[in-house]
Scaffold this motif. Structure first.
Motif, short mmCIF file in Angstrom:
data_model
loop_
_atom_site.label_atom_id
_atom_site.label_comp_id
_atom_site.label_asym_id
_atom_site.label_seq_id
_atom_site.Cartn_x
_atom_site.Cartn_y
_atom_site.Cartn_z
N ARG A 1 30.92 -81.86 99.53
CA ARG A 1 30.67 -81.17 100.79
C ARG A 1 31.97 -80.98 101.58
O ARG A 1 32.16 -79.96 102.26
CB ARG A 1 29.67 -82.00 101.61
N ALA A 2 32.87 -81.97 101.49
CA ALA A 2 34.16 -81.85 102.21
C ALA A 2 34.89 -80.60 101.73
O ALA A 2 35.46 -79.85 102.54
CB ALA A 2 35.02 -83.09 102.01
N ALA A 3 34.85 -80.36 100.42
CA ALA A 3 35.56 -79.20 99.88
C ALA A 3 34.89 -77.89 100.33
O ALA A 3 35.57 -76.95 100.76
CB ALA A 3 35.59 -79.28 98.35
N SER A 4 33.55 -77.86 100.30
CA SER A 4 32.90 -76.59 100.67
C SER A 4 32.97 -76.36 102.19
O SER A 4 33.18 -75.23 102.65
CB SER A 4 31.46 -76.53 100.16
N ALA A 5 32.84 -77.45 102.97
CA ALA A 5 32.94 -77.30 104.43
C ALA A 5 34.35 -76.85 104.81
O ALA A 5 34.53 -76.08 105.77
CB ALA A 5 32.59 -78.62 105.12
N ALA A 6 35.35 -77.31 104.06
CA ALA A 6 36.73 -76.92 104.35
C ALA A 6 36.91 -75.42 104.14
O ALA A 6 37.59 -74.74 104.91
CB ALA A 6 37.68 -77.69 103.44
N LYS A 7 36.25 -74.91 103.09
CA LYS A 7 36.37 -73.47 102.79
C LYS A 7 35.79 -72.66 103.97
O LYS A 7 36.41 -71.71 104.44
CB LYS A 7 35.59 -73.19 101.50
N THR A 8 34.63 -73.12 104.44
CA THR A 8 33.99 -72.40 105.57
C THR A 8 34.85 -72.49 106.82
O THR A 8 35.07 -71.48 107.50
CB THR A 8 32.60 -73.03 105.86
N LEU A 9 35.35 -73.69 107.12
CA LEU A 9 36.18 -73.86 108.32
C LEU A 9 37.41 -72.95 108.23
O LEU A 9 37.79 -72.28 109.19
CB LEU A 9 36.58 -75.34 108.48
N ARG A 10 38.02 -72.91 107.04
CA ARG A 10 39.21 -72.06 106.86
C ARG A 10 38.89 -70.59 107.08
O ARG A 10 39.70 -69.84 107.62
CB ARG A 10 39.77 -72.25 105.46
N GLU A 11 37.69 -70.18 106.65
CA GLU A 11 37.31 -68.77 106.84
C GLU A 11 37.23 -68.45 108.34
O GLU A 11 37.68 -67.41 108.79
CB GLU A 11 35.98 -68.47 106.15
N PHE A 12 36.66 -69.38 109.11
CA PHE A 12 36.58 -69.15 110.55
C PHE A 12 37.96 -69.17 111.21
O PHE A 12 38.20 -68.48 112.19
CB PHE A 12 35.66 -70.19 111.22
N LEU A 13 38.86 -70.01 110.67
CA LEU A 13 40.19 -70.14 111.28
C LEU A 13 41.11 -69.00 110.88
O LEU A 13 42.08 -68.71 111.59
CB LEU A 13 40.84 -71.47 110.85
N ALA A 14 40.82 -68.35 109.74
CA ALA A 14 41.75 -67.38 109.16
C ALA A 14 42.27 -66.33 110.15
O ALA A 14 43.48 -66.06 110.18
CB ALA A 14 41.11 -66.70 107.95
N PRO A 15 41.40 -65.75 111.01
CA PRO A 15 41.92 -64.73 111.93
C PRO A 15 43.02 -65.27 112.86
O PRO A 15 43.87 -64.50 113.32
CB PRO A 15 40.68 -64.32 112.75
N LEU A 16 43.03 -66.58 113.11
CA LEU A 16 44.05 -67.14 114.02
C LEU A 16 45.44 -67.02 113.42
O LEU A 16 46.44 -67.01 114.13
CB LEU A 16 43.77 -68.63 114.32
N ALA A 17 45.50 -66.94 112.08
CA ALA A 17 46.81 -66.95 111.40
C ALA A 17 47.62 -65.70 111.74
O ALA A 17 48.84 -65.70 111.57
CB ALA A 17 46.61 -67.05 109.90
N THR A 18 46.96 -64.64 112.23
CA THR A 18 47.71 -63.42 112.57
C THR A 18 48.38 -63.54 113.95
O THR A 18 49.19 -62.70 114.32
CB THR A 18 46.77 -62.20 112.60
N HIS A 19 48.04 -64.59 114.70
CA HIS A 19 48.66 -64.75 116.03
C HIS A 19 50.16 -64.95 115.87
O HIS A 19 50.61 -65.70 115.00
CB HIS A 19 48.02 -65.96 116.74
#
Ligand SMILES: Cc1ncc(COP(=O)(O)O)c(C=O)c1O
Length: 443
Positions: A330-348
């Motif tokens: 679950r840690a691995a799959s939850a990390a994938k989801t969290l990263r997807e939500f965070l991804a747009p921040l990387a363009t800042h």
């Protein structure tokens, strides 16, 4: 008013009164989303009844018995379960329980030293480590740590056994780029040993993913394998400090398992009891165990509260939850989801990188993304981000110094493995808000 000696006299701290899942409630009825698992501690979530019940049952049966006179069934059981999760060279090994991470590091430093005495190499005592690392607060653990700010006040008290370069691709200490660098940072261990009397070096300690100091910097392929090879050739014990990365945080029971590494000692803390009790441990491989068993038979070391029955009962109950709910995966799959939500921040323009492994994530902030220039330390950007996210009741773990020990701002995210997509979205929204709050005025 408080009678507690606080972490910081210039801050005030709310009183935590209840925890449930990823949330902590304070006495003034605020609910906080625990996006950092406090300090990468809480893995199964707050307020799990079965853990509290297991601790109460143990406390009412036998709360304490000194390890010079008794072993306890709960410590015995947890030790066997931890060894079963560890790499193959831990089969036939043993576990030394402590009350937390720093005690585990101290124990490992002394185990390594005595291992060499038992093995007929009395000249070996130094424990080499890396700059930009953290292995604990006690003086032995501080000696091997390379966290400049945390070491600074105590420098006169710390023996210097030697530090090599960190493995940190975003701010490579050799100004190289992977893979053309051929992991020069691993070869720095070889260079160090060639010029610093390798015959006195007994162990090398490292964090597989550098947590607080570098903001979840994971090594590139080949790094840990090369380090292990150098240690093996030189008769140096390899100590993996998995106090932050262990017990599933990176998506496997131990981070070293991502690279098939077999260290001689593995340190755990934090997640081993998910915050329910003070607990740490050194997992001791069969090779090291045998040296003691065949040799003097006695380890010159000990803590009154080692292998505490209630703490190890908590550890067993936490492991029950991890296993029953399949939380390593679950840690691995939850990390994938969290990263997807965070991804747009990387363009800042001020977000340097979102990095990490599993649910140990770091977000670094820079002044200039093309030159990777950090903000001046005085601007306190990491703390400002923390405060802004807190306005949305989201808790993060800020640190400065990832670039050179002083400059460089990042926050850690290390939520419980049970985090839901909705909670991940709330974290991303709070950080989006924090970026606007902190950087719009600067821009
Ligand atoms: C990698 C690492 N090692 C050691 C420690 C020290 O553990 P403790 O604070 O439980 O003594 C920490 C704590 O942050 C850590 O992250």
């Amino acid at each position: 008013m408080t009678s507690l000696f606080p972490r910081n006299f210039k801050k005030s701290f709310p009183t935590a009164i209840r925890g449930e899942g990823c949330w902590i409630t304070s006495s003034d009825n605020e609910k906080y989303l625990d996006a950092s698992g406090q300090a990468a501690v809480v893995s199964i979530g707050h307020g799990i009844r079965s853990v509290a019940d297991a601790m109460a049952t143990q406390a009412s049966q036998i709360a304490f018995a000194h390890t010079t006179q008794f072993h306890s069934a709960s410590a015995e059981k947890l030790a066997a379960r931890l060894l079963a999760l560890a790499p193959p060279n831990f089969t036939g090994g043993r576990v030394y329980f402590t009350s937390g991470g720093s005690e585990a590091t101290e124990t490992a430093i002394k185990l390594a030293r005595q291992f060499h005495l038992e093995s007929g190499s009395p000249q070996k005592f130094r424990v080499v480590s890396r700059r930009q690392s953290y292995h604990g607060s006690t003086l032995g653990a501080m000696s091997v740590s390379g966290n400049i700010a945390r070491r600074a006040p105590y420098q006169p008290l710390l023996p210097e056994w030697g530090h090599i370069a960190p493995c940190f691709c975003y701010h490579c200490p050799f100004d190289k780029i992977f893979p053309s660098c051929k992991v020069a940072c691993a070869d720095d261990l070889e260079s160090f040993l060639s010029t610093n009397d390798a015959s006195t070096v007994g162990a090398f300690i490292f964090e597989p993913v550098v947590g607080a100091t570098l903001g979840a910097a994971a090594p590139p392929d080949g790094y840990v394998q090369r380090i292990a090879e150098i240690c093996r050739e030189r008769g140096i014990l390899l100590i993996a400090d998995e106090i932050m990365t262990g017990m599933g945080r990176t998506g496997k029971p131990f981070a070293v398992q991502h690279w098939g590494l077999e260290p001689d000692l593995i340190l755990v803390g934090k997640g081993v009891a998910s915050g329910y009790a003070p607990l740490g441990a050194v997992l001791i491989s069969s090779k090291v165990t045998q040296a003691f068993a065949r040799g003097s038979g006695t380890f010159q070391h000990g803590f009154t509260y080692q292998a505490h029955p209630v703490s190890t009962a908590a550890g067993n109950a936490v492991l029950d939850v991890l296993e029953k709910q399949n939380l390593f995966a679950r840690a691995a799959s939850a990390a994938k989801t969290l990263r997807e939500f965070l991804a747009p921040l990387a363009t800042h323009p001020n977000v340097a990188e979102i990095r990490g492994l599993g649910l140990l994530l770091g977000i670094e902030f820079v002044k200039n993304k093309s030159t990777r220039e950090p903000f001046p330390k005085e601007e306190n950007i990491a703390e400002k981000i923390r405060q802004a996210a807190l306005q949305k009741n989201v808790l993060t773990y800020p640190t400065q110094g990832c670039v050179d020990g002083l400059r460089g701002d990042h926050i850690l995210l290390a939520p419980p493995f049970t985090i839901t997509p909705e909670e991940s979205q709330l974290i991303a929204e709070a950080l989006h808000f924090a970026l606007q709050q902190v950087f719009s005025p600067i821009a």
